[in-house]
Scaffold this active site. Structure first.
Site, PDB file in Angstrom:
ATOM      1  N   SER A   1     -24.811  -1.316 -33.841  1.00  0.00           N
ATOM      2  CA  SER A   1     -24.518  -1.660 -35.238  1.00  0.00           C
ATOM      3  C   SER A   1     -24.037  -0.409 -35.948  1.00  0.00           C
ATOM      4  O   SER A   1     -24.502   0.702 -35.657  1.00  0.00           O
ATOM      5  CB  SER A   1     -25.790  -2.169 -35.929  1.00  0.00           C
ATOM      6  OG  SER A   1     -25.582  -2.222 -37.328  1.00  0.00           O
TER       7      SER A   1
ATOM      8  N   TYR B   1     -34.626  -1.193 -37.905  1.00  0.00           N
ATOM      9  CA  TYR B   1     -33.460  -1.837 -37.279  1.00  0.00           C
ATOM     10  C   TYR B   1     -32.394  -0.780 -36.977  1.00  0.00           C
ATOM     11  O   TYR B   1     -31.840  -0.729 -35.875  1.00  0.00           O
ATOM     12  CB  TYR B   1     -32.902  -2.924 -38.196  1.00  0.00           C
ATOM     13  CG  TYR B   1     -31.636  -3.564 -37.666  1.00  0.00           C
ATOM     14  CD1 TYR B   1     -31.683  -4.521 -36.654  1.00  0.00           C
ATOM     15  CD2 TYR B   1     -30.385  -3.208 -38.170  1.00  0.00           C
ATOM     16  CE1 TYR B   1     -30.524  -5.108 -36.162  1.00  0.00           C
ATOM     17  CE2 TYR B   1     -29.224  -3.791 -37.696  1.00  0.00           C
ATOM     18  CZ  TYR B   1     -29.291  -4.736 -36.685  1.00  0.00           C
ATOM     19  OH  TYR B   1     -28.131  -5.306 -36.197  1.00  0.00           O
TER      20      TYR B   1
HETATM   21  P1  NDP Z   1     -27.627 -14.065 -34.527  1.00  0.00           P
HETATM   22  O1  NDP Z   1     -28.996 -13.952 -35.099  1.00  0.00           O
HETATM   23  O2  NDP Z   1     -26.617 -14.927 -35.182  1.00  0.00           O
HETATM   24  O3  NDP Z   1     -27.754 -14.514 -32.983  1.00  0.00           O
HETATM   25  C1  NDP Z   1     -28.687 -13.858 -32.184  1.00  0.00           C
HETATM   26  C2  NDP Z   1     -28.527 -14.283 -30.743  1.00  0.00           C
HETATM   27  O4  NDP Z   1     -29.496 -13.542 -29.973  1.00  0.00           O
HETATM   28  C3  NDP Z   1     -28.827 -15.749 -30.524  1.00  0.00           C
HETATM   29  O5  NDP Z   1     -28.049 -16.230 -29.449  1.00  0.00           O
HETATM   30  C4  NDP Z   1     -30.315 -15.733 -30.141  1.00  0.00           C
HETATM   31  O6  NDP Z   1     -30.741 -16.790 -29.298  1.00  0.00           O
HETATM   32  C5  NDP Z   1     -30.390 -14.445 -29.350  1.00  0.00           C
HETATM   33  N1  NDP Z   1     -31.750 -13.926 -29.349  1.00  0.00           N
HETATM   34  C6  NDP Z   1     -32.490 -13.506 -30.411  1.00  0.00           C
HETATM   35  N2  NDP Z   1     -33.723 -13.147 -30.005  1.00  0.00           N
HETATM   36  C7  NDP Z   1     -33.755 -13.351 -28.660  1.00  0.00           C
HETATM   37  C8  NDP Z   1     -34.749 -13.177 -27.677  1.00  0.00           C
HETATM   38  N3  NDP Z   1     -35.986 -12.738 -27.965  1.00  0.00           N
HETATM   39  N4  NDP Z   1     -34.441 -13.480 -26.394  1.00  0.00           N
HETATM   40  C9  NDP Z   1     -33.210 -13.942 -26.062  1.00  0.00           C
HETATM   41  N5  NDP Z   1     -32.226 -14.127 -26.963  1.00  0.00           N
HETATM   42  C10 NDP Z   1     -32.501 -13.839 -28.242  1.00  0.00           C
HETATM   43  O7  NDP Z   1     -27.113 -12.563 -34.403  1.00  0.00           O
HETATM   44  P2  NDP Z   1     -25.639 -11.943 -34.514  1.00  0.00           P
HETATM   45  O8  NDP Z   1     -24.687 -12.763 -33.761  1.00  0.00           O
HETATM   46  O9  NDP Z   1     -25.383 -11.637 -35.933  1.00  0.00           O
HETATM   47  O10 NDP Z   1     -25.863 -10.546 -33.778  1.00  0.00           O
HETATM   48  C11 NDP Z   1     -25.467 -10.303 -32.428  1.00  0.00           C
HETATM   49  C12 NDP Z   1     -25.533  -8.808 -32.187  1.00  0.00           C
HETATM   50  O11 NDP Z   1     -24.707  -8.123 -33.124  1.00  0.00           O
HETATM   51  C13 NDP Z   1     -26.931  -8.213 -32.355  1.00  0.00           C
HETATM   52  O12 NDP Z   1     -27.100  -7.171 -31.425  1.00  0.00           O
HETATM   53  C14 NDP Z   1     -26.891  -7.659 -33.777  1.00  0.00           C
HETATM   54  O13 NDP Z   1     -27.832  -6.634 -33.968  1.00  0.00           O
HETATM   55  C15 NDP Z   1     -25.461  -7.141 -33.809  1.00  0.00           C
HETATM   56  N6  NDP Z   1     -24.927  -6.937 -35.147  1.00  0.00           N
HETATM   57  C16 NDP Z   1     -24.727  -7.998 -36.004  1.00  0.00           C
HETATM   58  C17 NDP Z   1     -24.206  -7.755 -37.256  1.00  0.00           C
HETATM   59  C18 NDP Z   1     -23.944  -8.845 -38.229  1.00  0.00           C
HETATM   60  O14 NDP Z   1     -23.620  -8.524 -39.404  1.00  0.00           O
HETATM   61  N7  NDP Z   1     -24.050 -10.121 -37.860  1.00  0.00           N
HETATM   62  C19 NDP Z   1     -23.871  -6.384 -37.705  1.00  0.00           C
HETATM   63  C20 NDP Z   1     -24.116  -5.372 -36.724  1.00  0.00           C
HETATM   64  C21 NDP Z   1     -24.623  -5.655 -35.505  1.00  0.00           C
HETATM   65  P3  NDP Z   1     -31.315 -18.187 -29.919  1.00  0.00           P
HETATM   66  O15 NDP Z   1     -30.158 -18.783 -30.680  1.00  0.00           O
HETATM   67  O16 NDP Z   1     -31.682 -19.007 -28.731  1.00  0.00           O
HETATM   68  O17 NDP Z   1     -32.459 -17.826 -30.801  1.00  0.00           O
END
Ligand code: NDP
Length: 246
Positions: free
Chosen positions: A141, A155
């Protein structure tokens, strides 16, 4: 045109948001894709369907990133169904809001287990299966590099750790012809950070482009790093944040 035909990828957290966009984009370029999810059973099935509609193989694996055994089993399943692995994308992560003064130690540990330990354990389990040209790409991030407001310290710490993970692992795997890179999104429109959320205008105001990213724009960066076109790039960080940390 990037061609990933014949490549086999594992994407963590592929049921929603950025991870789902990555899984779909890799399949669009020809890769077979396994992906993990935690709770979103129906959304995972929908992503698998989209991958299959591209004529690619899809494997949706329920695996909690907080559980080391689940991680090892997920990699085993991906390898056995796809017949090997060429690309790992660590995207699953959770958020955390709150000050250090109010920190709950169990929440902190869960954050570190899912955001830091899991990418390390996924890499450890995948490394024996990667050959020359293999790829490990992790989603960090922009907050790992710049912390522009209070209440996100743990975070941001969890994401900063991924920079050293990426650099160090690139040293370990370089001799095998495997590259290791980090993509740092900025505010991207997902369930975790919707573009119409309460803090969205503030986040937009931090950027040069004056807007949120779309999950597909982050996936584009990952597809490039996964491709042969990025063969000399390793240990690197590609920030995709609309200029938020410029
Ligand atoms: P979302 O919360 O929209 O999606 C998260 C995803 O991760 C889902 O598929 C979820 O699965 C999965 N997940 C969460 N916890 C677990 C777990 N314990 N085990 C397995 N899978 C898990 O997140 P984003 O798409 O926004 O983020 C994706 C990446 O991008 C992350 O690394 C985030 O830190 C990073 N990021 C996002 C930003 C943003 O503004 N959106 C900015 C900077 C970085 P399920 O649906 O089954 O719960």
């Amino acid at each position: 045109m990037i061609d990933l035909r014949g490549k086999r990828a594992l994407v963590t957290g592929g049921s929603r948001g950025i991870g789902a966009a990555i899984a779909e984009a890799l399949a669009e370029r020809g890769a077979d894709v396994a992906f993990t999810y935690h709770r979103s059973v129906e959304k995972a099935a929908a992503v698998a369907k989209k991958i299959e509609s591209r004529g690619r193989r899809a494997v949706a694996i329920q695996a909690d990133s907080a559980d080391p055994n689940a991680i090892a089993q997920a990699v085993e399943k991906a390898v056995s169904v796809l017949g090997g692995l060429d690309i790992l994308v660590n995207s699953a992560a959770i958020g955390h809001a709150g000050t250090i003064a109010d920190l709950d130690v169990e929440e902190y540990q869960a954050l570190m287990d899912i955001n830091v330990r899991a990418p390390v354990l996924f890499a450890k389990a995948v490394i024996p299966h990667l050959g020359e040209g293999g790829r490990i790409i992790t989603i960090g991030s922009a907050l790992g590099e710049r912390v522009p407001f209070p209440g996100i310290t743990p975070y941001a710490m969890s994401k900063a750790a991924l920079t050293s993970f990426t650099r160090g692992l690139s040293r370990e795997l370089g001799p095998n012809g495997i590259t290791v890179n980090l993509v740092q999104p900025g505010a991207t429109d997902t369930d975790a950070n919707p573009a119409d959320g309460a803090a969205a205008d503030f986040q937009r105001s931090l950027t040069s482009l004056g807007r949120y990213g779309e999950p597909r724009e982050i996936a584009n960066a990952v597809v490039f790093l996964a491709s042969p076109a990025a063969s000399i790039i390793t240990g690197a960080t590609l920030t995709a944040d609309g200029g938020a940390i410029a």
